[in-house]
Design a protein around this motif. Structure first.
Motif, PDB file in Angstrom:
ATOM      1  N   LEU A 105     -29.304 -50.718  -7.382  1.00 40.84           N
ATOM      2  CA  LEU A 105     -29.649 -51.050  -8.764  1.00 40.84           C
ATOM      3  C   LEU A 105     -30.108 -52.504  -8.845  1.00 40.84           C
ATOM      4  CD1 LEU A 105     -26.644 -49.324 -10.526  1.00 40.84           C
ATOM      5  CD2 LEU A 105     -28.988 -48.497 -10.404  1.00 40.84           C
ATOM      6  N   GLU A 106     -31.074 -52.764  -9.674  1.00 45.38           N
ATOM      7  CA  GLU A 106     -31.593 -54.116  -9.815  1.00 45.38           C
ATOM      8  C   GLU A 106     -30.510 -55.031 -10.362  1.00 45.38           C
ATOM      9  OE1 GLU A 106     -35.314 -54.223 -11.913  1.00 45.38           O
ATOM     10  OE2 GLU A 106     -35.894 -52.320 -11.049  1.00 45.38           O
ATOM     11  N   HIS A 107     -30.263 -56.130  -9.653  1.00 49.01           N
ATOM     12  CA  HIS A 107     -29.156 -57.026  -9.980  1.00 49.01           C
ATOM     13  C   HIS A 107     -29.236 -57.563 -11.406  1.00 49.01           C
ATOM     14  CE1 HIS A 107     -25.954 -59.876  -9.505  1.00 49.01           C
ATOM     15  NE2 HIS A 107     -26.761 -60.836  -9.906  1.00 49.01           N
ATOM     16  N   ASN A 108     -30.405 -57.993 -11.844  1.00 46.94           N
ATOM     17  CA  ASN A 108     -30.498 -58.584 -13.179  1.00 46.94           C
ATOM     18  C   ASN A 108     -30.224 -57.565 -14.281  1.00 46.94           C
ATOM     19  OD1 ASN A 108     -32.892 -57.248 -12.704  1.00 46.94           O
ATOM     20  ND2 ASN A 108     -34.180 -58.755 -13.730  1.00 46.94           N
ATOM     21  N   VAL A 109     -30.610 -56.320 -14.085  1.00 52.92           N
ATOM     22  CA  VAL A 109     -30.354 -55.280 -15.087  1.00 52.92           C
ATOM     23  C   VAL A 109     -28.858 -55.022 -15.177  1.00 52.92           C
ATOM     24  CG1 VAL A 109     -30.709 -52.852 -15.665  1.00 52.92           C
ATOM     25  CG2 VAL A 109     -32.623 -54.202 -14.806  1.00 52.92           C
ATOM     26  N   VAL A 110     -28.204 -54.893 -14.037  1.00 55.76           N
ATOM     27  CA  VAL A 110     -26.772 -54.627 -14.018  1.00 55.76           C
ATOM     28  C   VAL A 110     -25.998 -55.829 -14.556  1.00 55.76           C
ATOM     29  CG1 VAL A 110     -24.788 -54.160 -12.520  1.00 55.76           C
ATOM     30  CG2 VAL A 110     -26.916 -52.924 -12.190  1.00 55.76           C
ATOM     31  N   ALA A 111     -26.383 -57.021 -14.171  1.00 56.57           N
ATOM     32  CA  ALA A 111     -25.681 -58.215 -14.640  1.00 56.57           C
ATOM     33  C   ALA A 111     -25.770 -58.327 -16.160  1.00 56.57           C
ATOM     34  CB  ALA A 111     -26.254 -59.464 -13.971  1.00 56.57           C
ATOM     35  N   GLN A 112     -26.951 -58.100 -16.707  1.00 56.81           N
ATOM     36  CA  GLN A 112     -27.107 -58.178 -18.160  1.00 56.81           C
ATOM     37  C   GLN A 112     -26.331 -57.070 -18.860  1.00 56.81           C
ATOM     38  OE1 GLN A 112     -28.644 -60.648 -20.025  1.00 56.81           O
ATOM     39  NE2 GLN A 112     -27.561 -59.574 -21.643  1.00 56.81           N
ATOM     40  N   ALA A 113     -26.403 -55.857 -18.329  1.00 59.76           N
ATOM     41  CA  ALA A 113     -25.678 -54.736 -18.937  1.00 59.76           C
ATOM     42  C   ALA A 113     -24.170 -54.960 -18.861  1.00 59.76           C
ATOM     43  CB  ALA A 113     -26.061 -53.425 -18.253  1.00 59.76           C
ATOM     44  N   THR A 114     -23.696 -55.514 -17.747  1.00 59.26           N
ATOM     45  CA  THR A 114     -22.272 -55.802 -17.597  1.00 59.26           C
ATOM     46  C   THR A 114     -21.831 -56.837 -18.628  1.00 59.26           C
ATOM     47  OG1 THR A 114     -22.322 -55.306 -15.243  1.00 59.26           O
ATOM     48  CG2 THR A 114     -20.492 -56.651 -16.017  1.00 59.26           C
ATOM     49  N   GLN A 115     -22.625 -57.874 -18.810  1.00 62.40           N
ATOM     50  CA  GLN A 115     -22.289 -58.904 -19.795  1.00 62.40           C
ATOM     51  C   GLN A 115     -22.286 -58.318 -21.206  1.00 62.40           C
ATOM     52  OE1 GLN A 115     -21.185 -62.021 -19.035  1.00 62.40           O
ATOM     53  NE2 GLN A 115     -20.611 -61.958 -21.178  1.00 62.40           N
ATOM     54  N   ASN A 116     -23.280 -57.492 -21.522  1.00 59.07           N
ATOM     55  CA  ASN A 116     -23.328 -56.855 -22.846  1.00 59.07           C
ATOM     56  C   ASN A 116     -22.111 -55.957 -23.063  1.00 59.07           C
ATOM     57  OD1 ASN A 116     -25.815 -58.054 -23.286  1.00 59.07           O
ATOM     58  ND2 ASN A 116     -26.992 -56.209 -22.862  1.00 59.07           N
ATOM     59  N   LEU A 117     -21.772 -55.144 -22.044  1.00 53.49           N
ATOM     60  CA  LEU A 117     -20.615 -54.257 -22.167  1.00 53.49           C
ATOM     61  C   LEU A 117     -19.338 -55.073 -22.330  1.00 53.49           C
ATOM     62  CD1 LEU A 117     -19.376 -51.433 -22.168  1.00 53.49           C
ATOM     63  CD2 LEU A 117     -19.324 -51.529 -19.674  1.00 53.49           C
ATOM     64  N   SER A 118     -19.203 -56.128 -21.558  1.00 48.47           N
ATOM     65  CA  SER A 118     -18.023 -56.980 -21.661  1.00 48.47           C
ATOM     66  C   SER A 118     -17.894 -57.567 -23.068  1.00 48.47           C
ATOM     67  CB  SER A 118     -18.097 -58.103 -20.627  1.00 48.47           C
ATOM     68  OG  SER A 118     -16.951 -58.914 -20.685  1.00 48.47           O
ATOM     69  N   ASN A 119     -18.982 -58.101 -23.590  1.00 50.48           N
ATOM     70  CA  ASN A 119     -18.966 -58.657 -24.952  1.00 50.48           C
ATOM     71  C   ASN A 119     -18.607 -57.597 -25.984  1.00 50.48           C
ATOM     72  OD1 ASN A 119     -19.715 -61.152 -23.932  1.00 50.48           O
ATOM     73  ND2 ASN A 119     -21.887 -60.864 -24.391  1.00 50.48           N
ATOM     74  N   ASN A 120     -19.197 -56.414 -25.853  1.00 54.76           N
ATOM     75  CA  ASN A 120     -18.931 -55.342 -26.810  1.00 54.76           C
ATOM     76  C   ASN A 120     -17.492 -54.849 -26.726  1.00 54.76           C
ATOM     77  OD1 ASN A 120     -21.533 -55.323 -27.880  1.00 54.76           O
ATOM     78  ND2 ASN A 120     -22.261 -53.852 -26.383  1.00 54.76           N
ATOM     79  N   VAL A 121     -16.973 -54.714 -25.506  1.00 52.89           N
ATOM     80  CA  VAL A 121     -15.601 -54.237 -25.321  1.00 52.89           C
ATOM     81  C   VAL A 121     -14.600 -55.250 -25.885  1.00 52.89           C
ATOM     82  CG1 VAL A 121     -13.855 -53.865 -23.522  1.00 52.89           C
ATOM     83  CG2 VAL A 121     -16.029 -52.660 -23.408  1.00 52.89           C
ATOM     84  N   LEU A 122     -14.847 -56.509 -25.604  1.00 52.82           N
ATOM     85  CA  LEU A 122     -13.922 -57.546 -26.063  1.00 52.82           C
ATOM     86  C   LEU A 122     -13.959 -57.762 -27.570  1.00 52.82           C
ATOM     87  CD1 LEU A 122     -14.365 -60.120 -23.161  1.00 52.82           C
ATOM     88  CD2 LEU A 122     -12.383 -58.653 -23.608  1.00 52.82           C
TER      89      LEU A 122
END
Length: 190
Positions: A105-122
């Motif tokens: 998986l493309e690193h930048n896509v996963v990194a951005q999605a992970t950050q978005n998910l983290s923000n949304n979950v928190l």
């Protein structure tokens, strides 16, 4: 999708997810939470799949049987899921395939999605976490994750677990809840 792959993940989804999440992480809190989760899964497996109340001290029931599984006392001895039986190879193969897909998986896509998910979950309650996970997986897929030669279901599972792992490495205390959310999310298709 390959029927053996689908069967392995469908019947053993908790073990596949846990196997995927178990890596050489140097994050102490993440490893501790993962070890604790592994112990709980071991208890469920060793007690024939029965869900156990983790606050149960065990004791003698009126019929003379112990109310808790003997495996519960072995939690410190078994830090990770011990796969046994005919499904072991299939579970390990599926987890390895998911790791391979995740690595592509493309690193930048996963990194951005992970950050978005983290923000949304928190910033939301647990009841919305599955929705947030689904949205980030869909968004990442639309942003150009190019693995056209693999079945879409495998890509979705790998991406989902990669996002969950990324969030849990940032916030280890979320591991058990996100594990359950990921399990529910993955089982919707299997």
């Amino acid at each position: 999708m390959d029927d053996s792959w689908k069967s392995a993940i469908g019947q053993n989804a908790p073990l596949v997810i846990l196997s995927f999440l178990q890596t050489d992480s140097k994050i102490v809190n993440y490893n501790e939470e993962l070890s604790s989760l592994s112990t709980l899964i071991n208890r469920d497996i060793n007690c024939n799949g029965l869900m156990m109340d983790t606050d149960d001290e065990g004791g003698l029931e009126t019929d003379g049987h112990l109310s808790s599984c003997i495996a519960m006392s072995m939690g410190d001895i078994q830090p990770s899921v011990q796969l046994q039986g005919p499904d072991e190879a299939a579970i390990q193969r599926v987890a390895e395939e998911l790791r391979y897909i995740a690595a592509q998986l493309e690193h930048n896509v996963v990194a951005q999605a992970t950050q978005n998910l983290s923000n949304n979950v928190l910033s939301s309650t647990t009841q919305y976490w599955k929705k947030h996970l689904s949205q980030e997986v869909d968004k990442a897929l639309r942003q150009g994750v190019c693995l056209r030669d693999l079945p879409q279901e495998q890509i979705i599972v790998a991406l989902s677990l990669t996002l969950v792992k990324g969030v849990c490495q940032q916030a280890p205390h979320l591991l058990r809840n996100l594990f359950d959310i990921a399990l529910d999310y993955i089982r919707r298709d299997f």
